[in-house]
Design a protein around this motif. Structure first.
Motif, PDB file in Angstrom:
ATOM      1  N   TYR A  17     -64.528-114.857  22.989  1.00  0.00           N
ATOM      2  CA  TYR A  17     -64.284-113.650  22.188  1.00  0.00           C
ATOM      3  C   TYR A  17     -63.820-112.487  23.062  1.00  0.00           C
ATOM      4  O   TYR A  17     -64.442-112.169  24.093  1.00  0.00           O
ATOM      5  N   GLU A  59     -70.062-117.525  12.671  1.00  0.00           N
ATOM      6  CA  GLU A  59     -69.334-116.273  12.887  1.00  0.00           C
ATOM      7  C   GLU A  59     -67.866-116.438  12.519  1.00  0.00           C
ATOM      8  O   GLU A  59     -67.248-115.536  11.958  1.00  0.00           O
ATOM      9  N   SER A  60     -67.315-117.597  12.863  1.00  0.00           N
ATOM     10  CA  SER A  60     -65.907-117.852  12.563  1.00  0.00           C
ATOM     11  C   SER A  60     -65.666-117.934  11.048  1.00  0.00           C
ATOM     12  O   SER A  60     -64.676-117.400  10.541  1.00  0.00           O
ATOM     13  N   GLU A  61     -66.604-118.567  10.336  1.00  0.00           N
ATOM     14  CA  GLU A  61     -66.452-118.700   8.877  1.00  0.00           C
ATOM     15  C   GLU A  61     -66.570-117.344   8.193  1.00  0.00           C
ATOM     16  O   GLU A  61     -65.838-117.033   7.256  1.00  0.00           O
ATOM     17  N   ARG A  62     -67.530-116.541   8.657  1.00  0.00           N
ATOM     18  CA  ARG A  62     -67.723-115.222   8.043  1.00  0.00           C
ATOM     19  C   ARG A  62     -66.650-114.235   8.469  1.00  0.00           C
ATOM     20  O   ARG A  62     -66.376-113.259   7.771  1.00  0.00           O
ATOM     21  N   GLY A  63     -66.076-114.455   9.640  1.00  0.00           N
ATOM     22  CA  GLY A  63     -65.116-113.500  10.183  1.00  0.00           C
ATOM     23  C   GLY A  63     -65.779-112.202  10.601  1.00  0.00           C
ATOM     24  O   GLY A  63     -65.126-111.168  10.734  1.00  0.00           O
ATOM     25  N   ASP A  64     -67.093-112.273  10.834  1.00  0.00           N
ATOM     26  CA  ASP A  64     -67.876-111.094  11.205  1.00  0.00           C
ATOM     27  C   ASP A  64     -68.285-111.215  12.674  1.00  0.00           C
ATOM     28  O   ASP A  64     -69.087-112.073  13.045  1.00  0.00           O
ATOM     29  N   TYR A  65     -67.704-110.355  13.492  1.00  0.00           N
ATOM     30  CA  TYR A  65     -67.985-110.388  14.933  1.00  0.00           C
ATOM     31  C   TYR A  65     -68.678-109.101  15.395  1.00  0.00           C
ATOM     32  O   TYR A  65     -68.570-108.699  16.556  1.00  0.00           O
ATOM     33  N   SER A  66     -69.383-108.461  14.491  1.00  0.00           N
ATOM     34  CA  SER A  66     -69.909-107.118  14.771  1.00  0.00           C
ATOM     35  C   SER A  66     -71.300-107.100  15.394  1.00  0.00           C
ATOM     36  O   SER A  66     -71.744-106.060  15.879  1.00  0.00           O
ATOM     37  N   ASN A  67     -72.013-108.242  15.392  1.00  0.00           N
ATOM     38  CA  ASN A  67     -73.368-108.270  15.944  1.00  0.00           C
ATOM     39  C   ASN A  67     -73.306-108.393  17.458  1.00  0.00           C
ATOM     40  O   ASN A  67     -73.138-109.488  18.010  1.00  0.00           O
TER      41      ASN A  67
END
Length: 579
Positions: free
Chosen positions: A289, A323-331
């Protein structure tokens, strides 16, 4: 060009010409108001006189205390030799430990400029408190009457040590920030300014020693002959000059934005890598990432390229399926950027080099402790003039003042002819030379002590051997400083991540703190072991019946072992890669 906001936006997007060929700096620096800065009107050498003047005056104030402190403790607070030496090294160690506080505040929240400003004020208050402790009758310790030396009262101890440790706290915001703030005035994306930055560290250390020269000669003489009230008051006045000098250059400075807490970022990498310990690190590092654009997720920092060492930490940058499925990399406690991971890797790689500086700092601590106590039992008379033992440190300063221009103007050009490097030597080569010179320094001190003991006729009187025989050990220590301490400043600034430069400078200063603590520890152990069975020991209050030479040989042996370890660590060290 439009408004400042438009300029800033364009610069961040890379649309405004910057770097070595442009009008603006390419390292993200801004002016006092947060706007992009023109290289032609800010920073570079035009801003450095104010910073160098600040450092010169502040170091004059510091050494105005440190150089002769052991004499004040033994003669006015009536401490013994070992106790006084331990007090000095503990205080000096604290002075180099508190920079961790200032560094975190500078890198995370305040920036270097405001950290220097705030802690300078505390420093000045501490200097004024020390002056009061030696001037106001109620706070002054009692003088000896014949051979009777009454102890200082609790209040007198309290006011003295309060001022002393307030100064130690004040140094915590100045030492890790001033050298880095000065280096910030040079754009390291510009090859010309980058070379000048290397020269800046030399002249920064030169300015330190101009202040130290005045302290170790004039201020020490005033303390011994005109009184400690004036002896502390003059350094306090110069600390006021340091503050004034610093603020005078505000309009010319280049500023780096604070990038958030480096400690928090390191903890995030450790937590994220632990949480993903079961995931495999992909062979292709491009799958880790990282933000897609040119800017880093860390404010005030450029991106760092991935390295193959410490792959266990790379797990923090592995994108999980969820994370890839949600597209959420904010944590950020679960997923970190490659740059953030590389920050921690850099610190880990620097650790062995950092650790080898501790023994050198223990050697350096002897200049204000055992060298002074050795000089106090030698012949200090030169004709009709008496030289204070602490004033011999002037020759250390003279050595530095000699070697800085010699290194910058002679050794670097000559070395460049052979190495092809713009700075002549690498930082690691430079530090290695200094560690070797420290062995010679301790050996010279031991040899002087052997001869001094051979001259002793009356064990209750100073040996009839001139104190000037100490000059070689001071001169060697000064040369070692130029190579090791300046090399450390360069190394920890250049190799540190952009948003951790104050912290890494503080870590380099921490070696001095630990070196002072190591010196205190060695003194305590040596005293305990060598005084068993009623023996006077190596370092008794009366050095004429001791063996200070054994102590110096011990430090020489430790320095040799330290050099061997350093050479091994330097050979396997890999430099930082920035994109």
């Amino acid at each position: 060009m439009g408004s400042h906001e438009e300029e800033r936006s364009l610069l961040e997007e890379g649309l405004v010409e910057s770097g070595s060929d442009g009008l603006y700096t390419g390292n993200g620096s801004v002016d006092f108001k947060g706007n992009p800065v023109l290289k032609s009107k800010t920073g570079n050498w035009r801003a450095c006189p104010f910073i160098l003047g600040t450092e010169c005056c502040e170091r004059l104030a510091y050494y105005g205390i440190a150089t002769n402190l052991v004499s004040y403790l033994t003669k006015y607070l009536h401490q013994g030799n070992a106790a006084a030496a331990t007090t000095v090294t503990t205080w000096q160690g604290t002075c180099y430990l508190t920079p961790l506080i200032g560094a975190v505040l500078a890198d995370a929240y305040w920036g270097r400029y405001w950290t220097i400003a705030a802690f300078s004020t505390l420093y000045f208050i501490g200097m004024c408190t020390l002056t009061a402790s030696a001037t106001i009758p109620y706070f002054k310790p009692p003088e000896c009457v014949d051979s009777a030396c009454p102890s200082a009262s609790t209040a007198q101890y309290a006011i003295f040590f309060f001022g002393l440790y307030l100064v130690a706290l004040g140094t915590g915001g100045i030492k890790p920030c001033v050298s880095s703030f000065g280096a910030d005035q040079f754009d390291d994306t510009d090859p010309v300014e980058s070379v000048k930055k290397g020269s800046f560290f030399n002249w920064f250390y030169f300015s330190i020693n101009i202040g130290a020269l005045i302290s170790s000669s004039l201020i020490v003489w005033i303390q011994d002959n005109a009184g400690w009230g004036l002896g502390f008051g003059i350094p306090a006045l110069f600390m006021g000059f340091a503050i004034a000098s610093f603020f005078s250059g505000t309009s010319l400075y280049r500023f780096q934005r604070p990038g958030g807490s480096p400690i928090t970022r390191m903890c995030q990498v450790l937590v994220a890598s632990f949480r993903k310990c079961n995931l495999d690190v992909p062979d292709d590092s491009n799958l880790l990432y990282e933000l897609p654009d040119k800017s880093s997720a860390i404010q005030g920092s450029r991106k760092l390229l991935h390295t193959d060492e410490l792959k266990c930490l790379d797990k923090a940058a592995v994108i999980s399926e969820a994370e890839s499925e949600r597209g959420d990399y904010s944590n950020v406690w679960s997923l970190c950027t490659v740059t953030q991971v590389e920050e921690l890797k850099i610190l880990i790689r620097m650790f062995p080099i950092w650790a080898t500086g501790i023994v050198f700092a223990a050697v350096y601590a002897q200049m204000s402790t055992m060298f002074v106590e050795q000089g106090m039992v030698m012949d200090t008379a030169i004709g009709s003039f008496t030289i204070p033992a602490a004033s011999l440190s002037t020759f250390d300063v003279i050595s530095v003042i000699f070697w800085v221009p010699m290194y910058d103007r002679v050794l670097v050009p000559v070395a460049k002819m052979f190495t092809g490097k713009d700075r002549g030597f690498t930082e690691l080569q430079r530090m290695g030379v200094g560690l070797f010179l420290s062995i010679l320094c301790m050996s010279a001190a031991a040899i002087v002590e052997i001869f001094r003991l051979s001259y002793v006729v009356d064990t209750e009187a100073a040996a009839p051997m001139s104190i000037l025989w100490q000059i070689p050990q001071y001169f060697l220590l000064g040369a070692a400083e130029v190579f090791t301490f300046i090399g450390q400043l360069e190394f920890f600034y250049d190799q540190s991540p952009d948003a951790m430069r104050s912290l890494c400078t503080a870590l380099s200063l921490l070696t001095t703190a630990l070196g002072n603590y190591l010196s205190s520890f060695i003194l305590t152990v040596v005293t305990s072991l060598t005084t068993q069975g009623g023996q006077p020991g190596w370092i008794p209050d009366n050095l004429n019946i001791g063996h200070l030479d054994y102590f110096f040989w011990l430090l020489a042996a430790l320095s040799f072992f330290n050099l061997v370890v350093y050479v091994f660590c330097a050979r396997i060290y890999k430099s930082k890669n920035a994109s």
